[in-house]
Design a protein around this motif. Structure first.
Motif, PDB file in Angstrom:
ATOM      1  N   ARG A  92      47.537 -18.202 150.927  1.00 16.20           N
ATOM      2  CA  ARG A  92      46.840 -19.672 151.360  1.00 16.20           C
ATOM      3  C   ARG A  92      46.670 -20.646 149.913  1.00 16.20           C
ATOM      4  O   ARG A  92      46.878 -21.710 150.184  1.00 16.20           O
ATOM      5  N   LEU A  93      46.143 -19.992 148.979  1.00 19.77           N
ATOM      6  CA  LEU A  93      46.006 -20.845 147.807  1.00 19.77           C
ATOM      7  C   LEU A  93      47.261 -21.054 147.305  1.00 19.77           C
ATOM      8  O   LEU A  93      47.212 -22.380 146.912  1.00 19.77           O
ATOM      9  N   ALA A  94      48.293 -20.325 147.392  1.00 18.85           N
ATOM     10  CA  ALA A  94      49.643 -21.038 146.840  1.00 18.85           C
ATOM     11  C   ALA A  94      49.975 -22.061 147.843  1.00 18.85           C
ATOM     12  O   ALA A  94      50.441 -23.052 147.372  1.00 18.85           O
ATOM     13  N   HIS A  95      49.870 -21.913 149.169  1.00 23.66           N
ATOM     14  CA  HIS A  95      50.183 -23.129 149.890  1.00 23.66           C
ATOM     15  C   HIS A  95      49.775 -24.448 149.525  1.00 23.66           C
ATOM     16  O   HIS A  95      50.120 -25.496 149.697  1.00 23.66           O
ATOM     17  N   LEU A  96      48.160 -24.174 149.282  1.00 24.44           N
ATOM     18  CA  LEU A  96      47.395 -25.231 148.892  1.00 24.44           C
ATOM     19  C   LEU A  96      47.872 -25.994 147.755  1.00 24.44           C
ATOM     20  O   LEU A  96      47.734 -27.130 147.684  1.00 24.44           O
ATOM     21  N   ARG A  97      48.435 -25.374 146.620  1.00 29.47           N
ATOM     22  CA  ARG A  97      48.799 -25.726 145.626  1.00 29.47           C
ATOM     23  C   ARG A  97      50.338 -26.269 145.574  1.00 29.47           C
ATOM     24  O   ARG A  97      50.778 -26.475 144.678  1.00 29.47           O
ATOM     25  N   GLY A  98      50.916 -25.822 146.677  1.00 33.75           N
ATOM     26  CA  GLY A  98      52.350 -26.402 146.804  1.00 33.75           C
ATOM     27  C   GLY A  98      53.239 -25.772 146.326  1.00 33.75           C
ATOM     28  O   GLY A  98      54.424 -25.700 145.924  1.00 33.75           O
ATOM     29  N   ARG A  99      52.921 -24.145 146.113  1.00 35.83           N
ATOM     30  CA  ARG A  99      53.772 -23.123 145.487  1.00 35.83           C
ATOM     31  C   ARG A  99      54.132 -22.265 146.544  1.00 35.83           C
ATOM     32  O   ARG A  99      53.340 -21.904 147.535  1.00 35.83           O
ATOM     33  N   PRO A 100      55.212 -21.620 146.325  1.00 31.24           N
ATOM     34  CA  PRO A 100      55.433 -20.458 147.286  1.00 31.24           C
ATOM     35  C   PRO A 100      54.678 -19.073 147.150  1.00 31.24           C
ATOM     36  O   PRO A 100      53.822 -18.957 146.453  1.00 31.24           O
ATOM     37  N   ALA A 101      54.660 -18.411 148.095  1.00 30.20           N
ATOM     38  CA  ALA A 101      53.724 -17.267 148.353  1.00 30.20           C
ATOM     39  C   ALA A 101      53.872 -16.220 147.429  1.00 30.20           C
ATOM     40  O   ALA A 101      55.242 -15.927 147.105  1.00 30.20           O
ATOM     41  N   PRO A 102      53.049 -15.805 146.589  1.00 28.32           N
ATOM     42  CA  PRO A 102      53.273 -14.652 145.450  1.00 28.32           C
ATOM     43  C   PRO A 102      53.684 -13.447 146.463  1.00 28.32           C
ATOM     44  O   PRO A 102      53.530 -13.003 147.497  1.00 28.32           O
ATOM     45  N   PRO A 103      54.262 -12.405 145.863  1.00 28.13           N
ATOM     46  CA  PRO A 103      54.714 -11.090 146.346  1.00 28.13           C
ATOM     47  C   PRO A 103      53.333 -10.106 146.617  1.00 28.13           C
ATOM     48  O   PRO A 103      52.288 -10.673 146.120  1.00 28.13           O
ATOM     49  N   SER A 104      53.347  -9.437 147.651  1.00 27.26           N
ATOM     50  CA  SER A 104      52.347  -8.747 148.159  1.00 27.26           C
ATOM     51  C   SER A 104      51.883  -7.643 146.800  1.00 27.26           C
ATOM     52  O   SER A 104      52.654  -7.298 146.030  1.00 27.26           O
ATOM     53  N   VAL A 105      50.533  -7.575 146.902  1.00 25.29           N
ATOM     54  CA  VAL A 105      49.824  -6.675 146.206  1.00 25.29           C
ATOM     55  C   VAL A 105      50.006  -5.153 146.729  1.00 25.29           C
ATOM     56  O   VAL A 105      49.631  -4.446 145.908  1.00 25.29           O
ATOM     57  N   ARG A 106      50.602  -5.057 147.767  1.00 23.57           N
ATOM     58  CA  ARG A 106      50.720  -3.689 148.422  1.00 23.57           C
ATOM     59  C   ARG A 106      51.921  -3.053 147.727  1.00 23.57           C
ATOM     60  O   ARG A 106      52.882  -3.287 147.555  1.00 23.57           O
TER      61      ARG A 106
END
Length: 112
Positions: A92-106
């Protein structure tokens, strides 16, 4: 200074990093003064509340509500899928900043 490190480790790290000692000590003194003041204030408020609860007995409705609320909070903290919440928040934060979603921390499963 609000730091997740205990003071001994903080000063060891500062020494290894050749950080000037005087500004660090000043920041540490201010941070400790503020944090200890907050701790004492919170403890005083909690003491008054807890004293009121104990004055009215262990089986009063307020005591039972506090115990059930605490138990519910513990169960909720254990049952929540924190990795999914962290991934959703990061996406969500990446989307708000116009960036792609980071990889999962899982961590990836090894198939074991």
């Amino acid at each position: 200074m609000f730091s997740p490190l205990p003071s001994a480790q903080l000063f060891m790290a500062a020494g290894l990093a050749n950080v000037p000692l005087l500004p660090l000590c000043g920041a540490f003194l201010i941070g400790r003064t503020v944090s200890y003041t907050l701790y004492v204030t919170a403890a005083t408020a909690a003491e008054e509340t807890i004293r009121h609860v104990f004055d009215y007995g262990e089986i009063s409705p307020s005591t039972i509500i506090i115990q059930l609320t605490g138990l519910g909070a513990i169960i909720l903290m254990i049952k929540l899928d924190w990795i999914r919440i962290i991934d959703w928040t990061r996406a969500r934060l990446a989307h708000l900043r116009g960036r792609p979603a980071p990889p999962s921390v899982r961590p990836p499963s090894d198939g074991l």
